[in-house]
Each structure stands twice: as structure tokens, then as C-alpha cells.
Design a protein around this motif. Structure first.
Motif, PDB file in Angstrom:
ATOM      1  N   VAL A 272     -45.596   9.796 -48.519  1.00 38.35           N
ATOM      2  CA  VAL A 272     -44.164   9.542 -48.366  1.00 38.35           C
ATOM      3  C   VAL A 272     -43.412  10.597 -49.153  1.00 38.35           C
ATOM      4  CG1 VAL A 272     -42.262   7.941 -48.736  1.00 38.35           C
ATOM      5  CG2 VAL A 272     -44.516   7.052 -48.078  1.00 38.35           C
ATOM      6  N   MET A 273     -42.524  11.300 -48.464  1.00 33.13           N
ATOM      7  CA  MET A 273     -41.694  12.315 -49.103  1.00 33.13           C
ATOM      8  C   MET A 273     -40.415  11.660 -49.631  1.00 33.13           C
ATOM      9  SD  MET A 273     -43.690  14.829 -48.556  1.00 33.13           S
ATOM     10  CE  MET A 273     -42.730  16.306 -48.985  1.00 33.13           C
ATOM     11  N   THR A 274     -39.910  12.186 -50.726  1.00 33.99           N
ATOM     12  CA  THR A 274     -38.630  11.711 -51.234  1.00 33.99           C
ATOM     13  C   THR A 274     -37.492  12.442 -50.525  1.00 33.99           C
ATOM     14  OG1 THR A 274     -38.801  13.322 -53.021  1.00 33.99           O
ATOM     15  CG2 THR A 274     -39.490  11.064 -53.507  1.00 33.99           C
ATOM     16  N   VAL A 275     -36.333  11.812 -50.513  1.00 36.18           N
ATOM     17  CA  VAL A 275     -35.143  12.433 -49.929  1.00 36.18           C
ATOM     18  C   VAL A 275     -33.984  12.297 -50.911  1.00 36.18           C
ATOM     19  CG1 VAL A 275     -35.848  12.046 -47.542  1.00 36.18           C
ATOM     20  CG2 VAL A 275     -34.493  10.311 -48.712  1.00 36.18           C
ATOM     21  N   LYS A 276     -33.047  13.213 -50.808  1.00 42.20           N
ATOM     22  CA  LYS A 276     -31.908  13.212 -51.720  1.00 42.20           C
ATOM     23  C   LYS A 276     -30.854  12.191 -51.313  1.00 42.20           C
ATOM     24  CE  LYS A 276     -29.639  16.687 -54.542  1.00 42.20           C
ATOM     25  NZ  LYS A 276     -29.445  18.151 -54.714  1.00 42.20           N
ATOM     26  N   ASP A 277     -30.749  11.963 -50.006  1.00 44.72           N
ATOM     27  CA  ASP A 277     -29.740  11.047 -49.495  1.00 44.72           C
ATOM     28  C   ASP A 277     -30.424   9.955 -48.668  1.00 44.72           C
ATOM     29  OD1 ASP A 277     -27.451  12.568 -50.469  1.00 44.72           O
ATOM     30  OD2 ASP A 277     -27.998  14.033 -48.926  1.00 44.72           O
ATOM     31  N   GLY A 278     -30.338   8.729 -49.154  1.00 44.25           N
ATOM     32  CA  GLY A 278     -30.922   7.616 -48.408  1.00 44.25           C
ATOM     33  C   GLY A 278     -32.054   6.949 -49.168  1.00 44.25           C
ATOM     34  N   CYS A 279     -32.117   5.635 -49.063  1.00 39.04           N
ATOM     35  CA  CYS A 279     -33.134   4.826 -49.725  1.00 39.04           C
ATOM     36  C   CYS A 279     -33.988   4.171 -48.633  1.00 39.04           C
ATOM     37  CB  CYS A 279     -32.458   3.772 -50.604  1.00 39.04           C
ATOM     38  SG  CYS A 279     -33.582   2.735 -51.554  1.00 39.04           S
ATOM     39  N   ARG A 280     -35.253   4.571 -48.541  1.00 40.98           N
ATOM     40  CA  ARG A 280     -36.111   4.153 -47.431  1.00 40.98           C
ATOM     41  C   ARG A 280     -36.808   2.826 -47.719  1.00 40.98           C
ATOM     42  NH1 ARG A 280     -41.577   4.853 -46.340  1.00 40.98           N
ATOM     43  NH2 ARG A 280     -42.088   4.661 -44.120  1.00 40.98           N
TER      44      ARG A 280
ATOM     45  N   TRP B 133     -42.566   7.869 -56.685  1.00 44.38           N
ATOM     46  CA  TRP B 133     -41.142   7.549 -56.712  1.00 44.38           C
ATOM     47  C   TRP B 133     -40.886   6.354 -55.786  1.00 44.38           C
ATOM     48  CZ3 TRP B 133     -37.419   9.731 -59.813  1.00 44.38           C
ATOM     49  CH2 TRP B 133     -36.086   9.462 -59.515  1.00 44.38           C
ATOM     50  N   GLU B 134     -41.282   5.188 -56.250  1.00 41.37           N
ATOM     51  CA  GLU B 134     -41.122   3.991 -55.442  1.00 41.37           C
ATOM     52  C   GLU B 134     -40.875   2.782 -56.326  1.00 41.37           C
ATOM     53  OE1 GLU B 134     -44.664   3.030 -53.228  1.00 41.37           O
ATOM     54  OE2 GLU B 134     -45.845   2.676 -55.039  1.00 41.37           O
ATOM     55  N   SER B 135     -40.197   1.807 -55.751  1.00 38.54           N
ATOM     56  CA  SER B 135     -40.013   0.496 -56.375  1.00 38.54           C
ATOM     57  C   SER B 135     -40.694  -0.498 -55.464  1.00 38.54           C
ATOM     58  CB  SER B 135     -38.516   0.179 -56.514  1.00 38.54           C
ATOM     59  OG  SER B 135     -38.319  -1.141 -56.984  1.00 38.54           O
TER      60      SER B 135
ATOM     61  N   PHE C 215     -56.210   8.931 -54.446  1.00 40.64           N
ATOM     62  CA  PHE C 215     -55.573  10.160 -54.001  1.00 40.64           C
ATOM     63  C   PHE C 215     -56.584  11.311 -53.844  1.00 40.64           C
ATOM     64  CE2 PHE C 215     -51.517   8.321 -54.060  1.00 40.64           C
ATOM     65  CZ  PHE C 215     -51.441   7.496 -55.176  1.00 40.64           C
ATOM     66  N   GLY C 216     -57.863  10.954 -53.848  1.00 39.95           N
ATOM     67  CA  GLY C 216     -58.912  11.930 -53.595  1.00 39.95           C
ATOM     68  C   GLY C 216     -59.438  11.835 -52.175  1.00 39.95           C
ATOM     69  N   ASP C 217     -60.493  12.562 -51.908  1.00 37.66           N
ATOM     70  CA  ASP C 217     -61.083  12.588 -50.572  1.00 37.66           C
ATOM     71  C   ASP C 217     -61.875  11.307 -50.323  1.00 37.66           C
ATOM     72  OD1 ASP C 217     -62.001  13.907 -48.078  1.00 37.66           O
ATOM     73  OD2 ASP C 217     -63.940  13.817 -49.089  1.00 37.66           O
TER      74      ASP C 217
ATOM     75  N   LEU D 111     -44.833   8.725 -52.371  1.00 37.21           N
ATOM     76  CA  LEU D 111     -46.201   8.222 -52.495  1.00 37.21           C
ATOM     77  C   LEU D 111     -47.126   9.390 -52.175  1.00 37.21           C
ATOM     78  CD1 LEU D 111     -47.956   5.712 -53.002  1.00 37.21           C
ATOM     79  CD2 LEU D 111     -47.865   5.255 -50.545  1.00 37.21           C
ATOM     80  N   ARG D 112     -48.062   9.649 -53.085  1.00 40.03           N
ATOM     81  CA  ARG D 112     -48.928  10.810 -52.915  1.00 40.03           C
ATOM     82  C   ARG D 112     -49.920  10.633 -51.761  1.00 40.03           C
ATOM     83  NH1 ARG D 112     -51.117  10.297 -58.644  1.00 40.03           N
ATOM     84  NH2 ARG D 112     -50.173   8.245 -58.326  1.00 40.03           N
ATOM     85  N   GLU D 113     -50.518  11.741 -51.333  1.00 38.01           N
ATOM     86  CA  GLU D 113     -51.434  11.761 -50.206  1.00 38.01           C
ATOM     87  C   GLU D 113     -52.615  10.819 -50.441  1.00 38.01           C
ATOM     88  OE1 GLU D 113     -50.186  14.343 -51.755  1.00 38.01           O
ATOM     89  OE2 GLU D 113     -49.303  15.730 -50.311  1.00 38.01           O
ATOM     90  N   HIS D 114     -52.947  10.011 -49.430  1.00 35.21           N
ATOM     91  CA  HIS D 114     -54.047   9.062 -49.555  1.00 35.21           C
ATOM     92  C   HIS D 114     -54.398   8.488 -48.182  1.00 35.21           C
ATOM     93  CE1 HIS D 114     -50.521   6.467 -49.378  1.00 35.21           C
ATOM     94  NE2 HIS D 114     -51.310   5.443 -49.074  1.00 35.21           N
ATOM     95  N   THR D 115     -55.552   7.840 -48.092  1.00 35.65           N
ATOM     96  CA  THR D 115     -55.857   6.966 -46.969  1.00 35.65           C
ATOM     97  C   THR D 115     -55.792   5.539 -47.490  1.00 35.65           C
ATOM     98  OG1 THR D 115     -58.249   7.030 -47.388  1.00 35.65           O
ATOM     99  CG2 THR D 115     -57.350   8.661 -45.847  1.00 35.65           C
ATOM    100  N   ASP D 116     -55.655   4.573 -46.598  1.00 36.29           N
ATOM    101  CA  ASP D 116     -55.569   3.170 -47.015  1.00 36.29           C
ATOM    102  C   ASP D 116     -56.962   2.559 -47.117  1.00 36.29           C
ATOM    103  OD1 ASP D 116     -52.770   2.951 -47.270  1.00 36.29           O
ATOM    104  OD2 ASP D 116     -52.545   2.729 -45.110  1.00 36.29           O
TER     105      ASP D 116
END
Length: 302
Positions: free
Chosen positions: A234-242, A83-85, A283-285, A171-176
Motif C-alpha cells: 500500500v502506497m501512501t498519498v498526500k491527499d486522501g485517507c484510504r 503508515w496505517e491505523s 516482508f521477506g520472500d 504497508l510494506r511489500e508482502h504476501t498474505d
């Protein structure tokens, strides 16, 4: 947990040893930390955030909310999409900023000024890490360099308000995949979380334009596993655009990565080959990625 904060103004005084020790602890035990008094112009940082937010409102917001992902979520359906632009700006070795759709000349100029200062900070930080690791001062820079130096680029992302945050990740769980990540983030809206000792640590919005830093997979390999990359999301939120401006100090595509000073991780591969593997396993190990690279290095089939 209290996230480590490194005050760079302490590096030139009597507290240098203590500050260097705190930096080493943050890299070794956390994989992420915050930096204050970093010498990047904070008024310029405010200007960048304001202009990126305006660019999103004017050119990207409507398109995002008309996407199939948003329509599906309104029906209670989820997918593996994030859920990102977002869009990516390359700065070095060559820039693509002039080819970003609808980007204004003023935003190009402002981003270039910001990135120039941020690049100096990245080099200083990498030199300090080398000092703590017992390496020559420019070891990381030299290891990451191709003919024109390390790669440097920014992922510009907005995480819009989400009507069903329980169903979607920003953004799903990951390392960079890369080296050192420098984040200029929202000063109001939360959402970023890092995994520490089996628990998710919420990263608060950045007040006073501190820079949030985390280490990527390549630094873990180069440091023989001492500075490990940390899983985050990154978790989504109902109020606010991060807002998130993540700038990556990475190896050049043809930089050959090896552990220093002894072989404990896969070595002798080109970063572009790692990125190909990363694109399908992000998004894997990360351990599985390292194992696959070692098999490739030994000529085994994968």
C-alpha cells in the motif's frame, strides 16, 4: 493491465463455463481479481464503510497523528513501521468485536450483518475454486477447518494522509499468510498495488462496491502452487485517507495443511506454527518460509 473482473451473475446461466474459465485464469495467472454481483448487500457495504470512517475520525485519528512515527517523519526520519491505523476483528470461530475499544453497538450489529453475508460468499468462492482445481467441492473448507470450521476475521485499516509519501509505505511489500482475502476498499482514494510479471499494478478504488479478492500462502500450498499468492503493498498519498476492510478466510490455528493431491510443498504443519514464522518474515520472500517449514517437517534444525 486490465484486472480480471468476475461477474457472479453469469455463473447460473449459459456463460457459466466462460466465467469459470475466467475465474481459473485470474487465480492461476494473477492471484487477484475483482468480483461483481456477489450478492452481498451493497447498501450494507456502504453503511459499514461510513461507520468505520466515523469510528476512525472519532476515536483513532488524533491518536495516530500524535504517534512517535508521525513525529519522526515530520523530522524527515523513517522507520520500518507502516503508515496505517488498524485493528483486527475476529468473527469465527469466536468473536472479539465487543472488546474493540469504543466500538458502538450499532457498528457491532452492522459488521455482524455484513460478515454473515461475506462468509457465505467466501464459502461459495472457495467451492468454485475447488471445482476449477478438480477437487471435491468443499475441499478447501474441510482442509481449513478445525472443530468449529475455518477462521474468519477482518483487518480494519485506514491509511491516513501522509505529508512525505516518498518516505513511507502504507504497508510494506508482502504476501498474505492465509487463504482467501476479500477486500472492501475505498471508493475514492487509491494506494493498493500488486506485483504482476515484475511490474506494480495499481488497484483502482472499488466503484459500486465490487469485492477485490486475492489468494494467500495457504491456498498456494494447498493447490500445489497453481494458485500463487501475490506480492502487494500500500502506497501512501498526500491527499486522501484510504479505507481498507480486508476479511480473511483462513485455516483454523490447528488445521493441518498439506498440498492436494501430491506433496510438492511443506505439509503436516499447524497453521499457528506457520504464523509464528510469518510474523518475523512477513516482508521477506515467501519461498524462504516454505523452505523453512519443509526443514521443520523433516526434523532438521533451522
Amino acid at each position: 493491465m486490465e484486472i480480471p473482473v468476475i461477474d457472479f451473475s453469469e455463473l447460473d446461466g449459459e456463460n457459466r463455463i466462460k466465467t469459470m474459465s475466467l475465474l481459473d485464469h485470474a487465480c492461476d495467472k494473477w492471484g487477484f481479481f475483482m468480483v461483481d454481483n456477489h450478492d452481498v448487500d451493497k447498501e450494507l457495504m456502504e453503511k459499514v464503510k461510513k461507520m468505520i470512517n466515523s469510528h476512525y475520525e472519532d476515536h483513532l485519528k488524533e491518536k495516530f497523528y500524535q504517534s512517535e512515527m508521525v513525529k519522526a517523519l515530520s523530522e524527515g526520519k523513517t522507520s520500518d513501521a507502516d503508515w496505517e491505523s488498524s485493528f483486527f476483528i475476529w468473527h469465527k470461530p469466536t468473536s472479539n468485536i465487543c472488546r474493540i475499544p469504543n466500538i458502538s453497538d450499532e457498528l457491532i450489529k452492522t459488521m455482524d450483518e455484513y460478515v454473515s453475508q461475506l462468509h457465505k460468499f467466501a464459502e461459495r468462492l472457495s467451492n468454485l475454486m475447488c471445482e476449477n482445481l478438480g477437487l471435491s467441492q468443499e475441499y478447501i473448507t474441510n482442509a481449513f477447518s478445525g472443530p468449529e470450521g475455518p477462521a474468519f476475521g477482518t483487518k480494519v485499516a485506514k491509511y491516513p494522509e501522509c505529508p512525505r509519501p516518498e518516505l513511507m509505505r502504507g504497508l510494506r511489500e508482502h504476501t498474505d499468510a492465509g487463504g482467501i482475502i476479500l477486500l472492501l476498499q475505498d471508493d475514492q482514494v487509491p494506494g493498493l498495488e500488486f506485483l504482476k510479471d515484475g511490474k506494480w499494478v495499481p488497484i483502482p478504488p472499488s466503484k459500486n462496491n465490487t469485492i477485490f479478492v486475492n489468494t494467500g500462502d495457504q491456498l498456494e500450498i494447498l493447490s500445489n502452487g497453481r494458485y500463487k499468492s501475490a506480492v502487494h503493498r500500500v502506497m501512501t498519498v498526500k491527499d486522501g485517507c484510504r479505507l481498507s476492510l480486508a476479511t480473511f478466510y483462513n485455516p483454523a490455528d490447528d488445521a493441518v495443511i498439506s498440498p492436494a493431491p501430491e506433496l510438492l510443498y511443506p505439509s503436516g504443519y499447524q497453521f499457528q506454527d506457520y504464523l509464528k514464522l510469518y510474523s518475523t518474515t512477513k516482508f521477506g520472500d515467501k519461498g524462504s518460509r516454505f523452505h523453512t517449514m519443509k526443514k521443520m517437517e523433516n526434523g532438521d534444525s533451522v
